[in-house]
Enzyme design. Structure first.
Site, PDB file in Angstrom:
ATOM      1  N   SER A  84       0.864  -1.191   0.000  1.00  0.00           N
ATOM      2  CA  SER A  84       0.000   0.000   0.000  1.00  0.00           C
ATOM      3  C   SER A  84       0.892   1.228   0.000  1.00  0.00           C
ATOM      4  O   SER A  84       2.095   1.133   0.243  1.00  0.00           O
ATOM      5  CB  SER A  84      -0.882   0.006   1.248  1.00  0.00           C
ATOM      6  OG  SER A  84      -0.132   0.457   2.365  1.00  0.00           O
ATOM      7  N   ASP A  85       0.325   2.396  -0.272  1.00  0.00           N
ATOM      8  CA  ASP A  85       1.107   3.587  -0.022  1.00  0.00           C
ATOM      9  C   ASP A  85       0.996   3.895   1.475  1.00  0.00           C
ATOM     10  O   ASP A  85       0.208   3.282   2.205  1.00  0.00           O
ATOM     11  CB  ASP A  85       0.656   4.765  -0.896  1.00  0.00           C
ATOM     12  CG  ASP A  85       1.770   5.800  -1.048  1.00  0.00           C
ATOM     13  OD1 ASP A  85       2.724   5.765  -0.243  1.00  0.00           O
ATOM     14  OD2 ASP A  85       1.695   6.646  -1.945  1.00  0.00           O
ATOM     15  N   TRP A  86       1.784   4.829   1.905  1.00  0.00           N
ATOM     16  CA  TRP A  86       1.922   5.106   3.345  1.00  0.00           C
ATOM     17  C   TRP A  86       0.545   5.396   3.973  1.00  0.00           C
ATOM     18  O   TRP A  86      -0.067   6.426   3.694  1.00  0.00           O
ATOM     19  CB  TRP A  86       2.851   6.303   3.536  1.00  0.00           C
ATOM     20  CG  TRP A  86       3.124   6.657   4.956  1.00  0.00           C
ATOM     21  CD1 TRP A  86       2.212   7.108   5.878  1.00  0.00           C
ATOM     22  CD2 TRP A  86       4.378   6.608   5.630  1.00  0.00           C
ATOM     23  NE1 TRP A  86       2.810   7.339   7.072  1.00  0.00           N
ATOM     24  CE2 TRP A  86       4.162   7.043   6.949  1.00  0.00           C
ATOM     25  CE3 TRP A  86       5.670   6.237   5.234  1.00  0.00           C
ATOM     26  CZ2 TRP A  86       5.190   7.131   7.883  1.00  0.00           C
ATOM     27  CZ3 TRP A  86       6.685   6.332   6.174  1.00  0.00           C
ATOM     28  CH2 TRP A  86       6.446   6.763   7.477  1.00  0.00           C
TER      29      TRP A  86
END
Ligand code: NOJ
Length: 743
Positions: A284-286
């Site tokens: 996932s992104d942050w």
């Protein structure tokens, strides 16, 4: 045998003995399965969990001692932002205390270099030189891998048509064909001869998908687009990255047509893991899994974890939604164990391919780290790549290159002596930056030695409202034979969360150009930026302009080479430059519309503004050279083709100038009538050629059926018989054309 003591099987002696005897004979898949069989549900979920490292001088992650315990308990599969052999070793040692001793993966944003900083990706894309771009990624990987990093969150392959979006600097611009070629080159560069080598990083193509189309260019914003635009414009670079073997993908913060990318099954399950058969894993992104709560797509972390894992997000970067909720979701039957197993299998597969089970410390080699620390060869490569990234936008009366015998040169502007502002966003600070980074002043001084007198006046700050420094700049200009002005936006004005509504040259910089130009002295302007800026007065009145972007550690020497003719600029814009913010988005591969404007004198009751030219300030593919290239004799081997009978398009390119030089010959195709409307032209090929002055070369492109395919009204990717045009030239505006048909 000793090696294996350090790995997964060292603690479980009987299992270990079994494994050691058979490991060599097993395929990666069998090895993954045999580990999976040993894992508890919590250990599996641990592999899907990634934390940021918090470091201070006293040791690893002391701010959050609990992270160490979590590693020990097998509750963590990966960490980001932990670098250095010493630090990564310390954490890996803790991982080796866990029951199954599954090694950690260390990831970091190695976007354009680690120790040696290369031009920002958009600058490198301007080289249109995939071999060079690959080399840059290769060196970045070698340096980072020597410092314990195993995984880069790059390349960013998002297409960007909006220069207000700060992350245009991280990508390859507006075009899917060029973007795909560069995506593949970067993946291959990072991954080198293959995972398992100690100088190979796992690549991570990001942000899947359509993140670059954020409405209004505001970072993290929603994206609303047709499937056709998604398939034709935004997805091809991802597919190219996957085809080139990208080990991982990162999903994105935006929602796409109402569904957050992180929880988007269509993107991740259907397209990526289904149609494209991607075998790596998706991170996932942050915090983006948890952010689905803000999106209004999940009520809480429990629902967010459910949506994300179902959609195919395999690893949770920092939102803790998985570690806190997945176990319950499985126990309550909401998430099938097969989904968890699939995600873990993907992650373990990469750890095996990296060779981390054989030797979890293989990236922890002090001597290798030391060797890469001051690698002169890497700096030489950086200078070469920087030179290839500079775009010559204007050169009236052959003002450039400057004569090395010029007696007095005034150097004016806030970037002349800039240090870290030569690097751009996503670059690391090192204690010796002030010594290592070559400023533009130093570069020119290095080039000219005592031959010339260099006068310096800053003139103004980057975003000044005061003109107090103008007098000194004007004075320096008056005393000089030529003025070099270095202007632009601060290097942290582009990058993540750096969207700008106003992309003009900031502060009073353009006023400074006017004031200095009033002296009547010849003026060369260098523009340092992470995006296309607007500088109309400068573009219209100054004789010579070099768009330098952010060039990296060797910026000063590279710029000096170009200014004084030791390198002849060859770069071409990978993105259109608008005249005003109101013209955005402006891109070359638009549709024709029912009322196309054909010129600035034919734009009324047309798809145009009544108060603005229909043209960008500088078109896609544009860039000058000190040489001059003329295109002639375009011809096709046949004016009609069949699906199984490609034709050949040939053009003659002649260097009619006074310098040897490199040209990027660009091929565009237009499908004149389709079952859905087609762009006025689309890039379908390019070749770089070197021509000595006076030399001519014939350049040929093969036109095969694949170059004519598009997504039809049923979203089927196929070519339709009918009439086409090919265009060949040195930019997307000035082209030779020839018609042909597909039978
Ligand atoms: C957020 C950014 O969007 C992404 O590109 C980056 O890789 C991660 N943060 C990790 O730093």
């Amino acid at each position: 045998m000793k090696k294996f003591r350090n790995n997964l099987f060292g603690s479980l002696l009987s299992i270990s003995t079994f494994f050691v005897c058979t490991a060599q004979r097993k395929t990666v898949e069998q090895k993954v399965d045999s580990v999976l069989r040993l894992m508890t549900l919590d250990e599996k979920i641990g592999q899907m969990n990634q934390y940021n490292g918090d470091w201070d001088a006293t040791g690893p992650i002391t701010k959050d001692g609990d992270k160490q315990n979590q590693i020990r308990k097998g509750m963590l599969g990966s960490m980001l932002n932990v670098t250095g052999v010493e630090h990564t070793r310390q954490l890996q040692e803790i991982a080796m205390e866990s029951r199954l001793k599954i090694p950690l993966l260390f990831g970091q944003d190695i976007i354009h270099g680690y120790r040696t900083i290369f031009p920002i990706p958009l600058a490198e894309a301007s080289s249109w030189d995939t071999a060079t771009i690959r080399l840059s990624a290769r060196i970045a990987a070698t340096e980072a891998a020597a410092a314990g990093v195993q995984w880069t969150f790059a390349p960013m392959v998002d297409i960007a048509r909006d220069p207000r979006w700060g992350r245009v600097m991280e990508g390859a611009g507006e075009d899917p064909y060029l973007g795909s070629a560069i995506a593949a080159a970067r993946v291959r560069g990072f991954q080198g001869k293959g995972l398992g080598n100690t100088d190979a990083l796992m690549a991570c193509a990001k942000h899947f998908a359509a993140y670059g189309a954020a409405i209004g260019g505001r970072d993290y914003n929603s994206v609303d687009m047709s499937d056709r635009t998604l398939f034709e414009i935004y997805l091809p670079p991802f597919q190219a990255a996957v085809d080139a073997g990208a080990a991982t993908l990162m999903n994105s913060f935006n929602d796409l047509n109402g569904v957050p990318a992180t929880g988007n099954r269509f993107l991740q399950r259907d397209i990526l893991k289904g149609n494209w058969k991607f075998k790596g894993f998706v991170v996932s992104d942050w915090g983006s899994i948890g952010e689905m709560i803000n999106h209004g797509f999940a009520k809480d972390g429990y629902e967010a974890a459910l949506e994300a894992v179902t959609a195919g997000s395999d690893m949770d970067m920092e939102s803790r939604s998985y570690i806190n909720n997945l176990s319950r979701l499985v126990k309550e039957g909401k998430v099938k164990i097969q989904l968890i197993d699939d995600a873990v299998r993907r992650i373990l597969r990469k750890k095996f391919e990296m060779g981390l089970f054989d030797d979890p410390f293989k990236f922890c080699n002090k001597e290798r780290e030391q060797r890469q620390w001051n690698n002169a060869e890497n700096l030489r490569a950086e200078k070469m790549i920087a030179e290839k990234s500079v775009v010559l936008l204007k050169n009236e009366n052959h003002l450039l290159p400057l004569n090395k015998q010029t007696k007095t040169i005034a150097l004016v502007g806030p970037f002349v002596k800039a240090v870290r502002d030569n690097l751009g966003f996503w670059s690391y600070s090192w204690p010796d930056d002030t010594v290592r980074i070559v400023t533009q002043f130093q570069g020119i001084e290095n080039k000219l030695g005592t031959n010339a007198r260099l006068l310096y006046a800053k003139g103004c700050e980057i975003n000044d409202s005061s003109q107090a420094g103008f007098a000194e700049a004007i004075e320096a200009a008056k005393r000089a034979d030529v003025v070099i002005m270095s202007l632009g936006e601060a290097s942290d004005w582009s990058g993540e969360a750096k969207s700008r509504s106003n992309i003009h040259l900031p502060g009073v910089q353009e006023e400074l150009v006017k004031a200095v130009s009033m002296t009547g002295k010849p003026v060369v302007v260098l523009i340092n930026a992470g995006r296309p800026l607007i500088f109309n007065w400068t573009a219209d009145h100054v004789a010579a302009i070099l768009y330098t972007w952010w060039l990296g550690t060797e910026a000063g020497d590279a710029i000096a080479d170009i200014l004084f003719g030791d390198y002849n600029p060859s770069a071409k814009l990978p993105i259109s430059f608008p005249r005003t913010e109101g013209q955005i988005p402006i891109y070359y591969n638009h549709f024709n519309t029912g009322r196309p404007a054909t010129s600035d004198s034919d734009r009324f009751y047309r798809s145009a503004y009544i108060d603005l030219s229909i043209y960008p300030k500088f078109p896609f593919g544009f860039g000058l050279s000190y040489a001059e290239f003329t295109y002639s004799n375009i011809h096709l081997s046949s004016s009609s083709m069949r699906a199984n009978q490609p034709i050949k398009a040939t053009v003659t390119v002649t260097n009619t100038g006074n310098y040897d030089g490199e040209e990027t010959v660009q091929l565009y195709i237009q499908d004149l009538v389709g079952s859905v409307v087609r762009p006025v032209k689309e890039l379908k090929g390019f070749q770089k050629i070197f021509l000595k002055k006076g030399e001519s070369k014939q350049v040929s492109f093969t036109i095969d059926i694949d170059k004519l395919k598009f997504y039809n009204s049923q979203l089927k990717y196929q070519a339709e018989p009918g009439d086409f045009k090919i265009y060949i030239g040195g930019n997307s505006r000035d082209l030779q054309e020839a018609p042909f048909s597909l039978k």
